[in-house]
Design an enzyme around this catalytic site. Structure first.
Site, PDB file in Angstrom:
ATOM      1  N   HIS A  46       0.849  -1.186   0.000  1.00 36.28           N
ATOM      2  CA  HIS A  46       0.000   0.000   0.000  1.00 36.28           C
ATOM      3  C   HIS A  46       0.886   1.237   0.000  1.00 36.28           C
ATOM      4  O   HIS A  46       2.034   1.207   0.460  1.00 36.28           O
ATOM      5  CB  HIS A  46      -0.896   0.027   1.237  1.00 36.28           C
ATOM      6  CG  HIS A  46      -1.963  -1.011   1.222  1.00 36.28           C
ATOM      7  ND1 HIS A  46      -3.046  -0.960   2.076  1.00 36.28           N
ATOM      8  CD2 HIS A  46      -2.142  -2.130   0.471  1.00 36.28           C
ATOM      9  CE1 HIS A  46      -3.837  -1.992   1.851  1.00 36.28           C
ATOM     10  NE2 HIS A  46      -3.300  -2.719   0.877  1.00 36.28           N
ATOM     11  N   GLU A  48       0.914   3.886   1.809  1.00 34.89           N
ATOM     12  CA  GLU A  48       1.380   4.284   3.138  1.00 34.89           C
ATOM     13  C   GLU A  48       2.563   3.437   3.588  1.00 34.89           C
ATOM     14  O   GLU A  48       3.549   3.949   4.124  1.00 34.89           O
ATOM     15  CB  GLU A  48       0.264   4.155   4.181  1.00 34.89           C
ATOM     16  CG  GLU A  48      -0.956   4.995   3.903  1.00 34.89           C
ATOM     17  CD  GLU A  48      -2.053   4.230   3.176  1.00 34.89           C
ATOM     18  OE1 GLU A  48      -1.756   3.532   2.184  1.00 34.89           O
ATOM     19  OE2 GLU A  48      -3.211   4.320   3.606  1.00 34.89           O
TER      20      GLU A  48
END
Length: 143
Positions: A46, A48
């Site tokens: 992801h 992040e």
């Protein structure tokens, strides 16, 4: 957040869910990424997670106490856990997670603020999924 939106656009161009993230330390970008789940065949890739890894490498420390994370979509539970473990001070996100998972409440969570460039962040996600659904319908009609 504009850099995070640029990252989200890169994700969309690559067929990834268009989420972008940027980690900032004292005004300097020390990590920026977009979703790469499909590219890397990695469910943890992801935006992040990748941006946090870059930021930790840039600082030479996993403790990101004085950093700020900007992300175009509210972090999922996996990313929320990584954000908490990295001790990121603040998180600004654009649009809510439409799945409703949301950021879990905990005293170890950083200060959160949602709605930053919310319409732009929501639009990039909506356009991506509309295009994906249109392509899927077109392929089904060819059969």
């Amino acid at each position: 957040m504009r850099i995070a939106l640029q990252q989200a656009a890169l994700a969309a161009d690559e067929g990834e869910v268009p989420v972008g993230a940027v980690v900032v330390n004292k005004g300097a970008v020390i990590g920026k990424a977009h979703n790469q789940v499909e590219l890397l065949h990695d469910p943890t890739a992801h935006a992040e997670m990748i941006a946090i890894t870059q930021a930790a490498a840039a600082l030479g420390d996993w403790r990101l106490n004085e950093t700020v994370l900007y992300v175009t979509r509210e972090p999922c539970r996996m990313c929320a856990g990584a954000i908490a473990l990295a001790r990121i001070a603040e998180v600004f996100y654009g649009t809510k997670d439409p799945d409703g998972e949301g950021f879990p409440c905990s005293s170890s969570m950083p200060k959160m603020k949602g709605g930053l460039l919310e319409n732009d962040c929501r639009l990039v996600l909506q356009q991506f999924f509309q295009k994906r659904r249109s392509n899927a319908k077109g392929a089904a009609n060819e059969d």
